[in-house]
Design a protein around this motif. Structure first.
Motif, PDB file in Angstrom:
ATOM      1  N   GLN A 212       0.830  -1.214   0.000  1.00  0.00           N
ATOM      2  CA  GLN A 212       0.000   0.000   0.000  1.00  0.00           C
ATOM      3  C   GLN A 212       0.859   1.257   0.000  1.00  0.00           C
ATOM      4  N   GLN A 213       2.037   1.158   0.610  1.00  0.00           N
ATOM      5  CA  GLN A 213       2.975   2.294   0.640  1.00  0.00           C
ATOM      6  C   GLN A 213       3.869   2.338  -0.597  1.00  0.00           C
ATOM      7  N   LYS A 214       3.637   1.408  -1.517  1.00  0.00           N
ATOM      8  CA  LYS A 214       4.411   1.308  -2.761  1.00  0.00           C
ATOM      9  C   LYS A 214       5.875   0.941  -2.505  1.00  0.00           C
ATOM     10  N   LYS A 215       6.128   0.282  -1.381  1.00  0.00           N
ATOM     11  CA  LYS A 215       7.482  -0.183  -1.066  1.00  0.00           C
ATOM     12  C   LYS A 215       7.595  -1.638  -1.493  1.00  0.00           C
ATOM     13  N   LEU A 216       7.545  -1.847  -2.807  1.00  0.00           N
ATOM     14  CA  LEU A 216       7.477  -3.196  -3.349  1.00  0.00           C
ATOM     15  C   LEU A 216       8.767  -3.973  -3.133  1.00  0.00           C
ATOM     16  N   ASP A 217       9.896  -3.289  -3.225  1.00  0.00           N
ATOM     17  CA  ASP A 217      11.182  -3.989  -3.035  1.00  0.00           C
ATOM     18  C   ASP A 217      11.302  -4.506  -1.603  1.00  0.00           C
ATOM     19  N   GLU A 218      10.867  -3.674  -0.632  1.00  0.00           N
ATOM     20  CA  GLU A 218      10.898  -4.104   0.768  1.00  0.00           C
ATOM     21  C   GLU A 218       9.924  -5.262   0.983  1.00  0.00           C
ATOM     22  N   TYR A 220       9.002  -7.481  -1.217  1.00  0.00           N
ATOM     23  CA  TYR A 220       9.527  -8.711  -1.810  1.00  0.00           C
ATOM     24  C   TYR A 220      10.636  -9.310  -0.943  1.00  0.00           C
ATOM     25  N   ARG A 221      11.442  -8.427  -0.315  1.00  0.00           N
ATOM     26  CA  ARG A 221      12.481  -8.915   0.599  1.00  0.00           C
ATOM     27  C   ARG A 221      11.849  -9.635   1.795  1.00  0.00           C
ATOM     28  N   LEU A 222      10.781  -9.034   2.331  1.00  0.00           N
ATOM     29  CA  LEU A 222      10.084  -9.655   3.460  1.00  0.00           C
ATOM     30  C   LEU A 222       9.461 -10.988   3.051  1.00  0.00           C
ATOM     31  N   PHE A 223       8.951 -11.039   1.823  1.00  0.00           N
ATOM     32  CA  PHE A 223       8.363 -12.267   1.280  1.00  0.00           C
ATOM     33  C   PHE A 223       9.407 -13.389   1.270  1.00  0.00           C
ATOM     34  N   ILE A 225      12.195 -13.435   3.160  1.00  0.00           N
ATOM     35  CA  ILE A 225      12.553 -13.720   4.557  1.00  0.00           C
ATOM     36  C   ILE A 225      11.536 -14.685   5.159  1.00  0.00           C
ATOM     37  N   MET A 226      10.284 -14.450   4.836  1.00  0.00           N
ATOM     38  CA  MET A 226       9.190 -15.306   5.307  1.00  0.00           C
ATOM     39  C   MET A 226       9.443 -16.772   4.912  1.00  0.00           C
ATOM     40  N   LYS A 227       9.859 -16.960   3.651  1.00  0.00           N
ATOM     41  CA  LYS A 227      10.120 -18.319   3.155  1.00  0.00           C
ATOM     42  C   LYS A 227      11.367 -18.916   3.813  1.00  0.00           C
ATOM     43  N   GLU A 228      12.406 -18.075   3.983  1.00  0.00           N
ATOM     44  CA  GLU A 228      13.654 -18.550   4.587  1.00  0.00           C
ATOM     45  C   GLU A 228      13.445 -19.021   6.019  1.00  0.00           C
ATOM     46  N   LYS A 229      12.491 -18.389   6.717  1.00  0.00           N
ATOM     47  CA  LYS A 229      12.232 -18.752   8.114  1.00  0.00           C
ATOM     48  C   LYS A 229      11.268 -19.923   8.234  1.00  0.00           C
ATOM     49  N   GLY A 230      10.951 -20.531   7.095  1.00  0.00           N
ATOM     50  CA  GLY A 230      10.106 -21.725   7.129  1.00  0.00           C
ATOM     51  C   GLY A 230       8.629 -21.444   7.238  1.00  0.00           C
ATOM     52  N   CYS A 231       8.241 -20.173   7.051  1.00  0.00           N
ATOM     53  CA  CYS A 231       6.815 -19.806   7.081  1.00  0.00           C
ATOM     54  C   CYS A 231       6.349 -19.702   5.631  1.00  0.00           C
ATOM     55  N   ALA A 232       5.852 -20.811   5.093  1.00  0.00           N
ATOM     56  CA  ALA A 232       5.522 -20.875   3.666  1.00  0.00           C
ATOM     57  C   ALA A 232       4.363 -19.935   3.334  1.00  0.00           C
ATOM     58  N   PRO A 233       4.533 -19.038   2.350  1.00  0.00           N
ATOM     59  CA  PRO A 233       3.434 -18.152   1.950  1.00  0.00           C
ATOM     60  C   PRO A 233       2.262 -18.959   1.401  1.00  0.00           C
ATOM     61  N   ASP A 234       1.056 -18.512   1.674  1.00  0.00           N
ATOM     62  CA  ASP A 234      -0.113 -19.148   1.082  1.00  0.00           C
ATOM     63  C   ASP A 234      -0.582 -18.322  -0.107  1.00  0.00           C
ATOM     64  N   LEU A 235      -1.698 -18.705  -0.688  1.00  0.00           N
ATOM     65  CA  LEU A 235      -2.197 -18.012  -1.884  1.00  0.00           C
ATOM     66  C   LEU A 235      -2.517 -16.545  -1.596  1.00  0.00           C
ATOM     67  N   ILE A 236      -2.977 -16.270  -0.369  1.00  0.00           N
ATOM     68  CA  ILE A 236      -3.290 -14.879  -0.001  1.00  0.00           C
ATOM     69  C   ILE A 236      -2.024 -14.038  -0.024  1.00  0.00           C
TER      70      ILE A 236
END
Length: 770
Positions: A212-218, A220-223, A225-236
């Motif tokens: 929403q803040q248009k900080k897409l690069d940040e 994507y980095r968080l996305f 990090i989420m995967k690296e920490k074993g928290c698999a993203p869902d479809l949402i």
């Protein structure tokens, strides 16, 4: 399931029974029989009395059944009576008993009762646990009462009740959905400080906030990090990030994300297709959008109301309202019911192309439905009316809106106030502002703004709410905030900017400054537009020193001046013959740009101060091109300022350097330069600039042309003047209009009879407009 069946089921799933007081084996054995009597209320009383301390009573299924019974039978009073009896018998009541009450009230939408139940826990010597806090924070967040949300959260921390991941999820969701992203990120950081690991939900909420803040690069980095920490993203999670990329037109990343989504075993759902189609509509790639729409149908995915709304809005914004209406019919044929958003998109499209009567007719047509029109429908019409100067009609629609108890929003008020300001009705605009602020409960507003603990801004209101919560007055705090929300519409910075601009344009700079002080007292932060408007207003009122002070104050308050603020200030400085300060101001702007070298800026300043204009301008251009920040405005402002300061040769250097770089100089700059060169007697250069303007297709003002021709004729350059007249005619100039004071005697070879007025050279000199 009947009430008795539910009661029996709760006992069936109870593994064992532990009462805080001994009821005896006989009583324990009789409970199922008592539940089976014809009076279920008696069974309910016995059940609550005995089961408050069952271990299994705390189980999710048991409590779900209990909440269902409360809601279906409206046994809330019975429940409270039973709790009072337990209290009188000195039987400890579990916190879960209150949480279930709160959940029951929440199901029925009785938010006030949720808050009241939360506050009454202390009467039973029970402190709220994390579940109770989460419940009340959740309902307050849904009502967008964030001042009270924060107060309850602070009370939770002071009560040594540790928040859990669910608490933070509620807070993050509320902050992000209300646009308070700074607080959301601070809350997310607080999770790490408390060693609470984010889950899939909290990560997705922050992804949403960053997008929403248009900080897409940040994001994507968080996305990652989420995967690296074993928290698999869902479809949402994927949909949130995909929507962010599509909104900004970053389709390369969006399509790469779609490939990743499919590789992780997900299929593109309706939300994914909607994001792609919406993004393509935004950048007017309609053919691609329709291709994705067709692909979606091939995959067997049917469009929903949201996607139809996207299509209808996109077509309406493009002016293709007829096609949008056809889609509306298609929706109905597919069994989908268009909502207010669909109709509003078409009404806005009609307003945008000037079909206000048709828009008004459609609004009246849909008024037959209970849910239509909503506040946004009226706001769209009011905006359309005000844009075309029909402020009277807009006011009528506003009054109609109030009669139907369709509450105006801040956008509605802003549109009407802006319309009144633009038509010079400043007093009416100010009255509308007061009506907006005080609303339907002026006594409440006056009561809060008087006395020792008066509320004058958001901070003082927050303190008042905090004090109430510390005293356990949660319900009182809730009622206060609800009253305030219902009493009027809170003006935002945009409201104040409209009024400040109106006052400045009307020459009432003192009124504008009073509004500026008022908005700060209300806890609002002035933005770049606020400061820019006031700076311009102060210069118009010949308060140059105050204008510069306002600029300095802006920087001290941490508000970064925008390019428009610098342009406004530079323009006024040049008009006041202070070109050097204007130049230094632009250098200050460049210093604030990322990557600008201070040594390079200092070198440019030195060139300018030494009068080495060519080096200074070339250096400026090199910096602008290097950082991709080029804008013509500062150069033309400096060029015109140099002309006004009678430093015409330096202005000509600016002109020539810009021309060398193939940068088009605008008509006002050409006009000022032609006039300055004529006054200096540099007629050849003036003619050169005039021919440049002709070649660029500029239609210079008649007074500029007359001024140049007059000076050419006064220096016996009749042939040059005749040549210019011929060129003007070939470029489509209305020569009669431009030469009304040029006579046949002065231009003997201009023989087509198109000069209409005859006079002497002296009359030409006296009459020509400069």
């Amino acid at each position: 399931m009947s009430t008795l069946s539910r009661l029996r089921k709760i006992f069936d799933i109870s593994s064992r029974f532990r009462a805080s007081v001994s009821l005896g084996d006989a009583m324990e054995n009789r409970i199922p029989d008592l539940i089976s009597v014809k009076d279920p209320q008696l069974g309910m009383r016995i059940f609550l009395s005995a089961a408050m301390n069952m271990d299994s009573f705390r189980g999710r299924e048991s409590r779900r059944l209990l909440v269902e019974m409360l809601v279906d039978n409206n046994w809330f009073e019975l429940y409270w009576e039973t709790l009072e009896q337990l209290k009188n018998r000195k039987i400890l009541v579990l916190p879960e008993a209150f949480t279930d009450l709160m959940l029951g009230y929440e199901k029925l939408g009785r938010i006030e009762k949720v808050v009241e139940t939360f506050g009454r826990m202390s009467q039973f010597d029970r402190s709220p646990d994390v579940v109770a806090y989460n419940c009340v924070i959740r309902v307050l967040s849904k009502k967008e009462l964030f001042l009270l949300v924060l107060a309850v959260y602070n009370h939770m921390l002071k009560s040594n009740c540790c928040p859990d991941v669910y608490t933070f999820g509620i807070l993050l969701d509320g902050f992000c959905k209300s646009g308070r992203f700074k607080e959301a990120l601070e809350t997310f950081d607080e999770m790490a400080e408390r060693n609470i690991e984010p889950n899939k939900i909290t990560y997705t909420i922050i992804l949403y906030g960053l997008c929403q803040q248009k900080k897409l690069d940040e994001a994507y980095r968080l996305f990652n990090i989420m995967k690296e920490k074993g928290c698999a993203p869902d479809l949402i999670s994927y949909d949130v990030l995909l929507n962010g990329f599509c909104k900004l037109g970053r389709f390369h990343e969006a399509f790469a994300l779609l490939q990743l989504l499919e590789r992780d075993g997900y299929g593109i759902g309706i939300h994914g297709y909607s994001s792609v189609i919406h993004g393509l509509f935004r950048i007017r790639r309609y053919n691609e959008a329709y291709s994705w729409y067709a692909k979606m149908f091939k995959e067997g995915i049917m469009a929903d109301v949201v996607l139809y709304t996207i299509l209808i809005r996109g077509l309406s914004e493009e002016g293709r309202v007829g096609e949008a209406v056809k889609l509306l019919d298609e929706m109905s044929q597919r069994g989908l019911v268009p909502d207010a958003c669909c109709y509003n998109a078409i009404i806005k499209g009609l307003c945008d192309i000037g079909l206000l009567d048709r828009a008004r007719s459609l609004q009246l047509e849909i008024s037959e439905h209970d849910q239509f029109p909503n506040a946004r429908t009226y706001t769209i019409l009011i905006c359309g009316m005000c844009r075309t100067g029909l402020v009277g009609k807009a006011h009528q629609i506003f009054n109609e809106m109030e009669k139907l108890k369709c509450l105006p929003t801040v956008v509605t008020f802003n549109a009407l106030i802006d319309g009144l300001c633009k038509t010079g009705k400043l007093e009416e605009a100010q009255l509308m502002f007061y009506k907006m602020e005080i609303g339907r409960n002026p006594s409440l507003f006056l009561r809060l703004t008087q006395g020792i603990d008066r509320v004058v801004d958001v901070d003082s209101l927050q303190r008042k709410v905090e004090q109430m919560c510390q005293k356990g007055q949660f319900l009182k705090a809730y009622k206060l905030l609800v009253q305030l929300a219902d009493s009027g519409v809170v003006p935002n910075i945009y409201t104040y900017n409209i009024l400040i601009n109106g006052f400045c344009k009307a020459g009432n700079i003192n009124g504008a400054l009073m509004l500026f002080k008022d908005l700060q007292l209300k806890g609002l932060s002035p933005d770049s537009f606020t400061y820019g408007t006031l700076i311009d207003g102060l210069y118009r009122a010949d308060r140059e020193e105050d204008g510069l002070k306002m600029f300095g104050y802006m920087s001290k308050q941490g508000c970064e001046p925008s390019l428009s603020v610098y342009k406004a200030l530079m323009t006024w400085l040049c008009r006041k013959r202070n070109v050097s300060l204007a130049f230094n101001l632009w250098l200050e702007y460049l210093k604030n740009l990322f990557g600008c070298n201070d040594d390079a800026i200092n070198a440019l300043e030195e060139y300018f101060n030494k009068g080495e204009m060519e080096k200074a301008i070339r250096g400026l251009l090199e910096l602008d091109f290097k950082f991709g920040n080029f804008t013509l405005a500062p150069y033309t402002i400096l060029l015109i300022g140099l002309c006004q300061q009678k430093r015409v040769h330096e202005a000509l250097i600016v002109f020539n350097v810009l021309d060398e770089y193939n940068i088009n100089i605008n008509p006002p700059s050409c006009s000022h330069l032609i006039k300055g060169l004529c006054l200096k007697g540099e007629l050849d250069e003036a003619v050169y600039v005039f021919l440049y303007a002709l070649d660029k297709g500029f239609m210079l003002l008649p007074k500029t042309c007359k001024f140049l021709l007059r000076h050419l004729l006064s220096q016996d350059k009749t042939a040059v003047a005749l040549d210019l007249v011929g060129r003007m005619k070939s470029f489509g100039f209305d020569v009669d209009r431009y030469l009304r004071y040029i006579t046949k005697s002065l231009l003997p070879d201009y023989s087509e009879g198109q000069a209409t007025e005859v006079g002497s050279f002296n009359s030409l000199n006296n009459s020509a407009a400069v």
